[in-house]
Design an enzyme around this catalytic site. Structure first.
Site, PDB file in Angstrom:
ATOM      1  N   LEU A 273       0.835  -1.192   0.000  1.00  0.00           N
ATOM      2  CA  LEU A 273       0.000   0.000   0.000  1.00  0.00           C
ATOM      3  C   LEU A 273       0.879   1.255   0.000  1.00  0.00           C
ATOM      4  CD1 LEU A 273      -2.914   0.953   0.246  1.00  0.00           C
ATOM      5  CD2 LEU A 273      -2.517   1.111   2.711  1.00  0.00           C
ATOM      6  N   ASP A 274       0.583   2.204  -0.857  1.00  0.00           N
ATOM      7  CA  ASP A 274       1.299   3.487  -0.921  1.00  0.00           C
ATOM      8  C   ASP A 274       2.773   3.323  -1.274  1.00  0.00           C
ATOM      9  OD1 ASP A 274      -1.092   4.538  -0.131  1.00  0.00           O
ATOM     10  OD2 ASP A 274      -0.498   4.867   1.937  1.00  0.00           O
ATOM     11  N   GLU A 275       3.162   2.154  -1.784  1.00  0.00           N
ATOM     12  CA  GLU A 275       4.576   1.936  -2.081  1.00  0.00           C
ATOM     13  C   GLU A 275       4.811   1.676  -3.567  1.00  0.00           C
ATOM     14  OE1 GLU A 275       7.249   2.220  -0.228  1.00  0.00           O
ATOM     15  OE2 GLU A 275       6.201   2.661   1.629  1.00  0.00           O
TER      16      GLU A 275
END
Lengths: 278, 278, 278, 278
Positions: free
Chosen positions: D222-224
């Site tokens: 997530l968010d990476e």
């Protein structure tokens, strides 16, 4: 009885103004919610925007303030109600579209009373949002004749501001004078660079590395009105003028919407050919 | 008798503060040259920075203001004199160099009392400007021992702020506590991204498209102090981490110098782990 | 035998250019380390900057390339050696200072052969760095006479570029013509806005919300030379023109240093009154 | 017979690649309209995007190129046709609205095949533009169950990319894996700062002076995921977190639309957790 007002003061500077004004607020038991001041020393002018809270009669507040302000002070006690606007457009949809979308999601802080177009290109888009669209073509009409038709429509509408959302015709001094400090334009360049026609072509030919957009009040002097806000984006040698135009649209729409937001919250004072933005 | 002072107020919010404060100014025949206020409603705190002009005794002004301010108000009446600073450096010269150049051209608004380096790399540069350089190597010393030597030097100097101009060692809570709200650091990233060591390497590995720098007050929590100012520049896939570092130096030095300018003009209030910047 | 070269090609566009050029590299067993191309279709021009690695004789490479390039191609095989520059200054130190600091920390990628000033204000600063300073006052001299004295000094120096680091006198076409595409200026405005004298005063009077700086090659047309790079910063109504000037200095110095970095790495092609920046 | 194609190559670096590739173009009598390359030396990888013009069979071009490229090269010969996209939304309209408006004015370069919402808030807006809206509520459903319903809808649609235009639910690795490198998200922060929930609240509490937005491919982390583009705007102490959120919306929508534009023109290569953007 109101509960909140924006007090807007624009007057000759004088000693003790902040004290006298804040005394009026204090004596009327008003809270200062927000306060910005500016003194232009060169012009010896004082500007103040204060948001006050409390139980009060706006007229009484105005009366008390006028008593302590210098003569000829420009004073407004504005209730934080949504303003009413009319949009004027030609064929390009990006600036109009951005405003419509903010209208839809409740961010605009204004009622769009009507859209006036010299072409009918954008009529279907406007109609989707149940906003009246007036198609007033300029074909075979002199500038004055065309504007008379526009004024005829405007006279029937109650509005605070006219927003030129990529309206590509020049307005006459007569029209501008009729709606003084009430017409806002988005200019597709970083004024005062590239005044006049086809700024993107000019920018391309000059080989600039940054292009911009300027939102300003319209005055008689074309492209010379008080600037409200400006922004820029980088470009490079790979951009032809159409690429610059395309890139510029993002800046244009954001700059116009930001200017609108400022004006609709009574944050902009016109001061000669400049603005004070609180 | 003074002619100008900066009045800095940081206190519990209360009704009528602006009125009461401006009444003091009015009664003492002072002009308000410049005035900024901010109320943090959540924290119920009032902040004000006013520049006043006139003939007055600073102590009397302070006394009169204290009489009308809430208890425990943080009040300062500061004369607009040049502050005194100490710089701490390691090996990189860009942040130091930018400050030295502003010093040379009279833009810095401060006296540089000394530069302290844990290496002597920058000694020749500093000496060119006739500024004392203290080389205090950390070799074989514990953090506390090293800082004791630094404090020994600092104790002999009269200064307002310590500027960490790319000083690459972590300070102990003891040192930080001794100079509370008086140490300013430039962090080579857009905090809170890339906390810790080698932010440019981290940024490179994360594949970011923008890098930044943050100037902040130093607190016990490393990289967590109140942020004064930040800025960024775009990068792209052609940048390796050394390129990012090189590009970042421009932002670092400009951001640190901008923060210094704000602090040296008493424009920054610390408010918990945040700042109010007027 | 060299190991790295920058191949710079600027010629009429033609079919198969990339193929033919890369065939030369391939046949000479050169690695392409980095390659950028651009075709201006309107002008039918091809630009290419390639960094090649390997064991080769630069003259042979140049010879082989010329054999397959269109006639009148502008071809350079440049070894990545540090360029030599001369700085010209007047009284302001910020642009000069930024360049000196990059020189000190090894970031400049050039030798500063001399600084020439029409005032001696900056002589002490320059001397600190053991760089020759030539004070050539313009008092009572016509523009041509003054430039003759400058040329006399320049003729004795071996240099690649002249950098006008806030040199505040206008150069004659004669001088500009002598050092064609070798003079770089920092203009204190976001060209083409505010051409001419006192751009910050002009900007203040116009009430702009953004100011900028432009680094460009100098041509006969004052302020009309090919733009290398530009940048801007926001300003507001609280800035008088001196504040704008002060704020502008940060942009000026960063923009000039960025332009220098590009030029010194042979990344800039002049193309009419524009630049291609790789 | 085609007239234009985008050739996308992502492979192990090798000597003579540019020569061999350009030879194929030359032998097939193709013009190079535009060419960008990048070599990641650390990873020993070669990336190239070339737009070629001429009379040719795409399959033949692909065949000829494959013959000279290293094994396992990732090669695509893409005709410049409009891509097909599906949008996923929750309740906020600004990112969706910006995309719809670009769709209306012909700037989007894609067909919007459908909009899927876990709420029906935005259904009326989408319907205005005659685009199918699928309301798939998540009420009382596990993440997998909900996604099964979404996949059911997606399976009936022919599309290239899924655009999360402020879709506020986390996707499972299963869903992400099914549409690898085909899901694009707008994250309401300047990643990697403020990962996780309520980034604007986090930003407010940290007292940052700049906020941003990040468009990225979605991966399991997530968010990476690989960042496509980012941008920022300044904020100050007068912004509460809702003000930051409101200000952030402008950046979010512009950043997402810019990322879309890049992806839809095949300008973005994914390279590990980074992107190459030509």
């Amino acid at each position: 009885m109101s509960t909140q007002a924006r007090v807007l003061i624009d007057c000759q500077d004088a000693k003790g103004l902040v004290y006298k004004i804040s005394k009026v607020f204090y004596d009327m038991h008003l809270n200062i919610d927000n306060n910005r001041e500016f003194v232009d020393k060169e012009a010896d002018k004082f500007f103040m925007r204060t948001v006050v809270d409390g139980e009060f009669e706006p007229q009484k507040l105005e009366h008390e303030l006028r008593a302590i302000l210098p003569k000829n002070a420009d004073l407004k006690v504005v209730l934080p109600e949504r303003k009413k606007i009319v949009l004027m457009v030609t064929k390009e949809s990006h600036a109009l579209g951005d405003i419509l979308m903010r209208y839809v999601d409740g961010e605009l802080n204004a009622e769009i009373e009507a859209v006036i177009g010299n072409y009918d290109t954008l009529e279907p888009l406007v109609r989707k949002f149940n906003i009246p669209f007036f198609h007033i073509p300029a074909d075979n009409l002199g500038r004055e004749e065309h504007e008379e038709l526009i004024v005829e429509v405007l006279e029937k509408i109650d509005f605070d501001y006219i927003i030129l959302a990529k309206y590509m015709r020049i307005l006459t001094p007569n029209f501008v004078g009729r709606y003084k400090q009430r017409i806002i334009n988005i200019h597709h360049s970083f004024l005062p660079a590239f005044i006049g026609a086809n700024p993107y072509k000019q920018a391309y030919q000059r080989g600039v590395k940054i292009i911009g957009a300027t939102a300003h009040f319209v005055t008689d002097d074309l492209d010379e009105g008080p600037i409200i806000t400006q922004d820029v984006i980088p470009v490079n040698h790979r951009f032809n003028w159409q690429d610059m135009q395309r890139a510029g649209r993002n800046v244009e729409k954001i700059v116009l919407s930001r200017a609108l937001d400022l004006v609709l919250h009574d944050r902009v004072f016109v001061h000669g050919n400049k603005t004070i933005v609180f």
